[in-house]
Design a protein around this motif. Structure first.
Motif, mmCIF file in Angstrom:
data_model
loop_
_atom_site.group_PDB
_atom_site.id
_atom_site.type_symbol
_atom_site.label_atom_id
_atom_site.label_comp_id
_atom_site.label_asym_id
_atom_site.label_seq_id
_atom_site.Cartn_x
_atom_site.Cartn_y
_atom_site.Cartn_z
ATOM 1 N N VAL A 225 22.846 21.702 -14.949
ATOM 2 C CA VAL A 225 23.582 22.148 -13.910
ATOM 3 C C VAL A 225 23.471 21.879 -12.813
ATOM 4 N N SER A 226 22.572 21.147 -12.064
ATOM 5 C CA SER A 226 22.349 20.338 -10.849
ATOM 6 C C SER A 226 23.408 19.019 -11.020
ATOM 7 N N VAL A 227 23.294 18.264 -12.132
ATOM 8 C CA VAL A 227 24.327 17.244 -12.088
ATOM 9 C C VAL A 227 25.677 17.633 -12.151
ATOM 10 N N MET A 228 26.186 18.730 -13.004
ATOM 11 C CA MET A 228 27.299 19.128 -12.946
ATOM 12 C C MET A 228 27.870 19.485 -11.639
ATOM 13 N N ARG A 229 27.064 20.272 -10.685
ATOM 14 C CA ARG A 229 27.509 20.704 -9.626
ATOM 15 C C ARG A 229 27.673 19.596 -8.482
ATOM 16 N N LYS A 230 26.791 18.341 -8.632
ATOM 17 C CA LYS A 230 26.780 17.207 -7.687
ATOM 18 C C LYS A 230 28.129 16.537 -8.377
ATOM 19 N N SER A 231 28.425 16.416 -9.242
ATOM 20 C CA SER A 231 29.840 15.596 -9.851
ATOM 21 C C SER A 231 30.827 16.254 -9.433
ATOM 22 N N ALA A 232 30.898 17.787 -9.450
ATOM 23 C CA ALA A 232 32.178 18.361 -8.918
ATOM 24 C C ALA A 232 32.223 18.173 -7.499
ATOM 25 N N PHE A 233 31.303 18.390 -6.977
ATOM 26 C CA PHE A 233 31.343 18.121 -5.371
ATOM 27 C C PHE A 233 31.684 16.905 -5.063
ATOM 28 N N GLU A 234 31.149 15.715 -5.598
ATOM 29 C CA GLU A 234 31.746 14.562 -5.225
ATOM 30 C C GLU A 234 33.256 14.067 -5.564
ATOM 31 N N ARG B 140 35.444 16.387 -5.413
ATOM 32 C CA ARG B 140 36.362 17.055 -4.539
ATOM 33 C C ARG B 140 36.393 16.339 -3.455
ATOM 34 N N ILE B 141 35.162 15.576 -2.780
ATOM 35 C CA ILE B 141 35.357 14.539 -1.757
ATOM 36 C C ILE B 141 36.323 13.201 -2.031
ATOM 37 N N ARG B 142 36.013 12.748 -3.323
ATOM 38 C CA ARG B 142 37.098 11.720 -3.590
ATOM 39 C C ARG B 142 38.581 12.166 -3.531
ATOM 40 N N ARG B 143 38.899 13.298 -4.120
ATOM 41 C CA ARG B 143 40.107 13.550 -4.155
ATOM 42 C C ARG B 143 40.709 13.903 -2.664
ATOM 43 N N LEU B 144 39.769 14.680 -1.830
ATOM 44 C CA LEU B 144 40.427 14.680 -0.768
ATOM 45 C C LEU B 144 40.504 13.334 0.136
ATOM 46 N N LEU C 14 34.385 4.685 1.751
ATOM 47 C CA LEU C 14 33.750 5.889 1.731
ATOM 48 C C LEU C 14 34.128 6.231 0.174
ATOM 49 N N GLU C 15 35.340 6.107 -0.138
ATOM 50 C CA GLU C 15 35.660 6.760 -1.718
ATOM 51 C C GLU C 15 34.908 5.993 -2.465
ATOM 52 N N SER C 16 34.809 4.498 -2.501
ATOM 53 C CA SER C 16 34.054 3.615 -3.334
ATOM 54 C C SER C 16 32.743 3.776 -3.272
#
Length: 250
Positions: free
Chosen positions: A55-64, A66-70, A242-244
């Protein structure tokens, strides 16, 4: 007899269940967002640790993600406004060094047989007008300018003549002029008075001195356009880095 029997029962280890009973203790599992009582802390939480890690890994991946998309959206917005361009390598007799990844650019030229001119220009600064009583400063009152340092070399014996200037969109303003050694300045040397305190005719002559060497209003206009491209390119380069970095940590 009855009392003796009761006393004997009282001394036994009493159990409400048979010794070989199939009864099993019920473990209480608290809701993850509730506070455990002191009784609940004595029980084993049977939620697998591996599930929690997943669950923690999934949340971390979703958060990152989102950052890359922004970041990508912001880069695309900048590119849609105007494409990324390379600075032209020359302006008249000046060679232009873009200095990728840094906050300044350099221009060099040879003047005559014995002079070398080096110009260093930094990123934009914001000038605010002097406040007046009852007035309010707005965005329209702000003006961008560039700081520029001009070094003129002749030979090792003569040192360096240095000008410190502010560059406006249509003009160059000298703030300071002084001599220094080629090895730099040590201690606190005397740098002369403020430029505006000099004799008016001397001020005009020093502007003419720069004008002859191609440091004039036309160069000021070029530098402002140049630094606009530089600012945009460095911003996009920073966003891509930053994205990289975020992508490498997935």
């Amino acid at each position: 007899m009855l009392l003796r029997l009761v006393g004997s029962v009282g001394r036994r280890q009493t159990s409400f269940f048979p010794q070989h009973s199939s009864y099993r203790h019920i473990t209480l599992i608290a809701h993850p967002f509730t506070r455990r009582s002191s009784i609940e802390n004595n029980y084993v939480d049977y939620v697998p640790q591996q599930s929690r890690r997943n669950v923690s890994v999934m949340r971390k991946s979703a958060f990152e993600d989102r950052i890359r998309r922004l970041i990508r959206n912001d880069i695309q917005y900048e590119l849609d406004r105007s494409p990324r361009t390379k600075l032209i390598p020359n302006f008249k007799s000046f060679a232009v060094d873009e200095r990728p990844g840094e906050q300044w650019i350099r221009l060099n030229k040879q003047f005559g047989e014995d002079e070398e001119i080096k110009v260093e220009v930094t990123m934009f600064r914001v000038s605010t007008p002097a406040e007046k009583e009852g007035s309010v400063t707005t965005e329209n009152d702000l003006e961008l300018y560039i700081s520029m340092v001009i070094d003129i070399f002749k030979d090792e014996e003569n040192g360096i003549l240095e000008f410190v200037c502010n560059v406006w969109p249509d003009s160059i303003e000298i703030e300071k002029v002084f001599m220094r050694d080629q090895d730099g300045m040590t201690g606190k040397p005397y740098l002369g008075p403020p430029f505006n305190d000099l004799d008016d005719e001397l001020q005009t002559s020093l502007y003419d001195f720069l004008e002859i060497r191609g440091i004039n209003d036309e160069l000021a206009l070029f530098l402002h356009k140049c630094m606009q491209h530089k600012s945009k390119n460095e911003y996009i380069r920073w966003m891509e880095s930053l994205e990289s970095f975020v992508a490498r940590n997935k």
